[in-house]
Design an enzyme around this catalytic site. Sequence first.
Site: not given
Ligand code: NAD
Length: 522
Positions: A253, A287
């Site tokens: 997502e 999001c």
């Molecule tokens: P992010 O991608 O920076 O991090 C998400 C998660 O991934 C965190 O827990 C982070 O620690 C982890 N992570 C980081 N590097 C990783 C790796 N190499 N391997 C595995 N895990 C790793 O996102 P964010 O900044 O926390 O959240 C914001 C983003 O989330 C925005 O783009 C937003 O649109 C999206 N989002 C999407 C939805 C949806 O339902 N589509 C909902 C909410 C947020």
Amino acid sequence: MEAITRPETDQAQTNGAPPADAEVIEVRKPTDGSLLAKVPIDGPERVHEVVARVRDAQAEWEAIGYPGRRRWLGKLRDWLIENGEHVADVMQAETGKVRADASNEPTYLADTINFYGTQAAKFIGEESVRPHSPLLASKKLRVQYRAHPVVGIISPWNFPLILSIGDAIPALMAGAAVVIKPSEFTPLGLTEVVDAWKHEIGAPDVFDVVQGIGETGGALVDNVDFIQFTGSDRTGRKVMARAAETLTPVSLELGGKDPMIVLRDADLDRAANAAAWGGMFNSGQVCISVERIYVEEPAYDEFIAKLTAEVGRIRQGSDDARNPKDVGAMTSPNQIAVVEGQVDDALANGARALTGGKRVPGPGDYFEPTVLVDVDHSMKVMRDETFGPVVGVMKVQDSEEALRLANDTRYGLSGSVFGSRENAERVARRVECGAVNVNDVLINYFASDVPMGGWKESGIGYRHGAQGIRKFCRTESLVITRFAGKREPTWYPYTRGKRGLIARMARMFYARDWKRRLGLKR
Ligand code: NAD
């Protein structure tokens, strides 16, 4: 969680995620930068241990069936109802949300428990299927859904409970064990809930948390049987690539750049109020928040006046239950720089800010609620995910131009259309994304009955509805022989007689006209 240590004195900091070799995460309060807690990072070995432990308990969890699992999740619902305000306190501190936004999250979880608690049997109960061919008449066909034993959930910081435990609930209800890796910015509120499951409720040992950043997340991908990831498309790609090494299925997502279309026959008061709330809710860190608005020319001036007035009335700042505000801080300190960069780029290229337009000076990470006009698709603010309290508004000639621009994006998460019902519904069916609201915004997230997921680069897979629980399961088809002789006509030995019989039967069953069935026409 015993491992979280709370510091004795607060200590101001500038910002940023911990360095890659850090041993603890420092969780800070976005409203003033003070230190809330130090959380030890779980390395790959610890992740392996936690997954192995919940894996051991999973078979029994699956064996207790829906009624047993519903009972335990019901206890979690009751705990959330009793302790929701406490959890909201913890989560409000780590996110910088306003109270109203923080309080929504435990409530959403209670609703999700009730929804999947009552619907699971319908969505993933055993299915009886009628064979399509008379040649299978002697078979009983059944489909059963068996949970992936361990589901790993990697979650972001904008809705720390909804986007982690909100997915854990259907996974647990399906019979899986679950391990969550929360965002390094917001691990505290979520961990309180999982701690309650383990210690206060004393539920089966099938639900746990591991803390950390990329290395911990990567280790989780390596150890589990299914990954539910919510976050940026950049990290989503890395997760999918890593999961490919073990052929672990994923549901992603990801981000969005959601359009709102305002047609000339819209109720402009409702449309403007919806745009203000849908764009600024949770400081725009949603999001599915409204990021781009396309207004048909005859409605444009009035809509802009109403939107500007509504956004101008927004109260921003840190609040509490007695002194409500509308918009809080930016949760991730890196995010305010992203928002500032996009707005500055737009202003430098000819856009105008009718409200806001800059960072709020002083302590805390606040960005002013901002309405931009004179924007176009050459600007980052209309192309890239902003994830801040900013909307860009464009005037369009007609609904065709609105649709062309709305669909001119690499994302496809959700959108909204405002207009007379018939007109808006017609336009909504042509917006290219996973969910469209007609005369409302964001509400699709709370319509758990229907699936929601991203098209294009907004993701793979769906949450909510039947798909929101079925994805945590593997499908097993059972083809059961009800009556039979010692051998089937299709088995050995192959003879001319049997081949002729099979050919006649095939003709009889598969031809669609009588002459062919009787072999009179060839
Ligand atoms: P992010 O991608 O920076 O991090 C998400 C998660 O991934 C965190 O827990 C982070 O620690 C982890 N992570 C980081 N590097 C990783 C790796 N190499 N391997 C595995 N895990 C790793 O996102 P964010 O900044 O926390 O959240 C914001 C983003 O989330 C925005 O783009 C937003 O649109 C999206 N989002 C999407 C939805 C949806 O339902 N589509 C909902 C909410 C947020």
